[in-house]
Write a protein that holds these residues in place. Structure first.
Motif, PDB file in Angstrom:
ATOM      1  N   GLY A 125       0.471  -1.182  -0.127  1.00 38.27           N
ATOM      2  CA  GLY A 125       0.097  -0.016  -0.145  1.00 38.27           C
ATOM      3  C   GLY A 125       0.519   1.710   0.216  1.00 38.27           C
ATOM      4  O   GLY A 125      -0.298   2.362  -0.363  1.00 38.27           O
ATOM      5  N   HIS A 126       2.164   1.823   0.458  1.00 44.10           N
ATOM      6  CA  HIS A 126       2.691   2.615   0.820  1.00 44.10           C
ATOM      7  C   HIS A 126       2.656   3.429  -0.446  1.00 44.10           C
ATOM      8  O   HIS A 126       3.198   4.817   0.039  1.00 44.10           O
ATOM      9  CB  HIS A 126       3.981   2.544   1.146  1.00 44.10           C
ATOM     10  N   HIS A 127       2.521   3.037  -1.477  1.00 42.44           N
ATOM     11  CA  HIS A 127       2.535   4.095  -2.807  1.00 42.44           C
ATOM     12  C   HIS A 127       1.359   5.021  -2.907  1.00 42.44           C
ATOM     13  O   HIS A 127       1.564   5.655  -4.391  1.00 42.44           O
ATOM     14  CB  HIS A 127       3.309   3.556  -4.098  1.00 42.44           C
ATOM     15  N   TYR A 163      10.988   0.951   6.763  1.00 44.00           N
ATOM     16  CA  TYR A 163      11.931   0.454   5.972  1.00 44.00           C
ATOM     17  C   TYR A 163      12.211  -0.363   4.633  1.00 44.00           C
ATOM     18  O   TYR A 163      13.275  -0.756   4.342  1.00 44.00           O
ATOM     19  CB  TYR A 163      12.948   0.081   7.627  1.00 44.00           C
ATOM     20  N   ASP A 164      11.114  -0.441   3.962  1.00 45.40           N
ATOM     21  CA  ASP A 164      10.878  -0.632   2.676  1.00 45.40           C
ATOM     22  C   ASP A 164      11.675   0.578   2.142  1.00 45.40           C
ATOM     23  O   ASP A 164      12.243   1.163   1.866  1.00 45.40           O
ATOM     24  CB  ASP A 164       9.745  -0.039   2.131  1.00 45.40           C
ATOM     25  N   ALA A 165      12.707  -0.696   1.233  1.00 48.82           N
ATOM     26  CA  ALA A 165      14.023  -0.089   0.021  1.00 48.82           C
ATOM     27  C   ALA A 165      13.512   0.905  -0.771  1.00 48.82           C
ATOM     28  O   ALA A 165      13.614   2.437  -1.225  1.00 48.82           O
ATOM     29  CB  ALA A 165      14.508  -1.212  -0.563  1.00 48.82           C
ATOM     30  N   HIS A 166      11.913   1.245  -0.621  1.00 47.03           N
ATOM     31  CA  HIS A 166      11.152   2.323  -1.759  1.00 47.03           C
ATOM     32  C   HIS A 166      10.478   3.283  -0.715  1.00 47.03           C
ATOM     33  O   HIS A 166      10.157   3.147   0.295  1.00 47.03           O
ATOM     34  CB  HIS A 166       9.951   1.626  -2.867  1.00 47.03           C
ATOM     35  N   HIS A 167      10.731   4.445  -0.868  1.00 46.87           N
ATOM     36  CA  HIS A 167      10.333   5.640  -0.050  1.00 46.87           C
ATOM     37  C   HIS A 167       8.334   5.581  -0.314  1.00 46.87           C
ATOM     38  O   HIS A 167       7.874   5.716  -1.523  1.00 46.87           O
ATOM     39  CB  HIS A 167      10.526   7.252  -1.101  1.00 46.87           C
ATOM     40  N   PHE A 252      11.181  -6.597   2.378  1.00 42.95           N
ATOM     41  CA  PHE A 252      12.117  -6.583   2.381  1.00 42.95           C
ATOM     42  C   PHE A 252      13.239  -6.504   1.513  1.00 42.95           C
ATOM     43  O   PHE A 252      13.984  -6.871   1.088  1.00 42.95           O
ATOM     44  CB  PHE A 252      12.143  -8.507   3.553  1.00 42.95           C
ATOM     45  N   ASP A 253      12.871  -5.731   0.141  1.00 46.51           N
ATOM     46  CA  ASP A 253      13.617  -4.948  -0.711  1.00 46.51           C
ATOM     47  C   ASP A 253      14.563  -4.157  -0.269  1.00 46.51           C
ATOM     48  O   ASP A 253      15.836  -3.760  -1.649  1.00 46.51           O
ATOM     49  CB  ASP A 253      12.753  -4.842  -1.870  1.00 46.51           C
ATOM     50  N   CYS A 254      15.084  -4.182   0.807  1.00 46.47           N
ATOM     51  CA  CYS A 254      15.874  -3.501   1.172  1.00 46.47           C
ATOM     52  C   CYS A 254      17.497  -4.762   1.845  1.00 46.47           C
ATOM     53  O   CYS A 254      18.530  -4.666   2.149  1.00 46.47           O
ATOM     54  CB  CYS A 254      16.101  -3.301   3.095  1.00 46.47           C
ATOM     55  N   GLU A 294       5.028  -4.653   3.147  1.00 51.59           N
ATOM     56  CA  GLU A 294       4.836  -4.310   1.330  1.00 51.59           C
ATOM     57  C   GLU A 294       5.832  -4.803   0.740  1.00 51.59           C
ATOM     58  O   GLU A 294       5.317  -5.019  -0.180  1.00 51.59           O
ATOM     59  CB  GLU A 294       5.713  -2.380   2.211  1.00 51.59           C
ATOM     60  N   GLY A 295       6.994  -4.457   0.281  1.00 46.38           N
ATOM     61  CA  GLY A 295       8.008  -4.823  -1.016  1.00 46.38           C
ATOM     62  C   GLY A 295       8.532  -5.624  -0.623  1.00 46.38           C
ATOM     63  O   GLY A 295       8.688  -6.707   0.693  1.00 46.38           O
ATOM     64  N   GLY A 296       9.609  -6.816  -0.916  1.00 51.48           N
ATOM     65  CA  GLY A 296      10.244  -8.042  -1.018  1.00 51.48           C
ATOM     66  C   GLY A 296      10.295  -8.450  -1.826  1.00 51.48           C
ATOM     67  O   GLY A 296       9.084  -9.201  -2.038  1.00 51.48           O
ATOM     68  N   TYR A 297      11.004  -8.975  -3.072  1.00 55.10           N
ATOM     69  CA  TYR A 297      10.736  -9.406  -3.918  1.00 55.10           C
ATOM     70  C   TYR A 297      11.794 -10.894  -4.141  1.00 55.10           C
ATOM     71  O   TYR A 297      11.593 -11.506  -5.241  1.00 55.10           O
ATOM     72  CB  TYR A 297      11.040  -8.627  -5.799  1.00 55.10           C
ATOM     73  N   ASN A 298      13.335 -11.246  -3.539  1.00 52.75           N
ATOM     74  CA  ASN A 298      13.828 -12.632  -3.444  1.00 52.75           C
ATOM     75  C   ASN A 298      13.319 -13.197  -2.317  1.00 52.75           C
ATOM     76  O   ASN A 298      12.552 -12.958  -1.230  1.00 52.75           O
ATOM     77  CB  ASN A 298      14.987 -12.189  -2.518  1.00 52.75           C
TER      78      ASN A 298
HETATM   79 ZN   LIG Z   1       9.626  -1.316  -1.430  1.00 53.22          ZN
END
Ligand SMILES: [Zn+2]
Length: 354
Positions: A125-127, A163-167, A252-254, A294-298
């Motif tokens: 959701g964060h975008h 702390y997702d890699a994206h703002h 977890f995309d960080c 939020e994200g994380g693609y690996n």
């Molecule tokens: Zn992300």
């Protein structure tokens, strides 16, 4: 008291184009790691099946016509919002269950029925902005929950750490003028990554000035940089703000193995952030803490990270993995400079330093 794990099969039915990184496999990997560790049988973990959100809660964050549009294109079988953000026949149902799960989770924590929660949902959701779906996001789940805590539960101080890699541009803009929601984001510098926002001079406006804090990290920043940021910025901010509830946008995309991003965290670095966030919640907010995926693609990073989040929330030993990454000195130096600048310029922190 139990930890709630919010999950619904519908979260795995929303699917974008073939090979899209934001896939149902992400949740399957998370559930597999949690199951394999035996936690699904633990009475201290409660699988919470969410109800669809009351749309009046969503309309605080998104326009009605926009939400109607998602429902209509989903009922027609699908449609594109951007080249990489599309709906299928199940997207609307998944989105309203994800947002509803967030509200169920924070309500149960407020009522003392659970101690904390992980909302393991899709779509993320964060975008998502007021009338704009993009970056794989449709309804801003964490913003809906934060708004619920302020408007329905009467809280005055909700802290969101992203702390997702994206703002998290959508979350930032939802509360940009508010001093009741402190939004803190650590992300890869927007000059090098989507969505291209989240710079230190974005600090909020009006009553909200100072209640948005952005820490754009240099590509390659990892455990050392994030530890410095938590110790020198996030913990002091919590001391000043004294949150009544802590919400976390977890991505977890960080992790250094993520294919869409260039940060350098390992599972142990992420686990250290989780321990710090739980400490902040315990110190200031009677332990009230809810994580939103939020994200994380690996897929392995998704699984390892999700397991570690659940372990930290449950208060059981956190599984250690053997992934390693060495942050280079230039990154660490850049982070130290960024932190010094933030301490001097972020209104909430500069008041303390004076
Ligand atoms: Zn992300």
């Amino acid at each position: 008291m139990v930890t709630d794990l919010v999950f619904h099969e519908a979260f795995t039915k929303h699917e974008m184009s073939m090979g899209h990184p934001e896939s149902p496999e992400r949740l399957r990997s998370a559930m597999m790691y949690i199951k394999r560790a035996g936690h699904l049988k633990d009475p201290n973990l409660n699988i919470l099946t969410p109800m669809p959100v009351d749309l009046e809660e969503v309309y605080r964050i998104h326009g009605k016509a926009y939400i109607d549009g998602i429902r209509e294109s989903s009922s027609r079988g699908g449609g594109f919002y951007t080249p990489d953000t599309e709906v299928n026949a199940h997207t609307y149902e998944a989105a309203v269950l994800a947002a509803g799960g967030g509200i169920d989770a924070v309500d149960r924590i407020m009522a003392g029925k659970s101690k904390n929660a992980f909302v393991l949902c899709r779509p993320p959701g964060h975008h998502a902005e007021y009338e704009r779906a993009f970056g794989f996001c449709f309804i801003n789940n964490i913003a809906v929950a934060a708004s619920h805590l302020v408007k329905e539960c009467g809280l005055n101080r909700v802290m969101i750490v992203d702390y997702d890699a994206h703002h998290g541009n959508g979350t930032q803009s939802a509360f940009y003028s508010s001093n009741r929601v402190l939004y803190v984001s650590l992300h890869q510098d927007g000059r090098t990554l989507f969505p291209g926002s989240g710079f230190p001079d974005e600090m909020g406006k009006g009553a909200g000035l100072g209640y948005t804090v952005n820490l754009p990290m240099y590509p390659g920043a990892g455990n050392i940089s994030y530890d410095l940021a938590f110790t020198n910025v996030i913990e002091p901010l919590a001391e000043v703000f004294r949150p009544e509830f802590v919400l976390v946008s977890v991505g977890f995309d960080c992790h250094y193995q993520d294919s869409l991003t260039s940060l350098g965290l390992t599972t142990s670095g992420i686990a250290k952030m989780n321990a710090c966030l739980k400490g902040i919640a315990e110190t200031h907010a009677s332990g009230r803490l809810a994580y939103f995926l939020e994200g994380g693609y690996n897929l392995d990073a998704m699984g390892m990270g999700s397991l570690n989040v659940i372990e930290e929330l449950m208060g059981v030993p956190v599984t250690e993995f053997s992934d390693t990454y060495t942050e280079n000195d230039a990154c660490t130096r850049y982070t130290k400079t960024l932190i010094d600048k933030t301490l001097k310029t972020a209104p909430l922190l500069s008041e303390v330093i004076k």
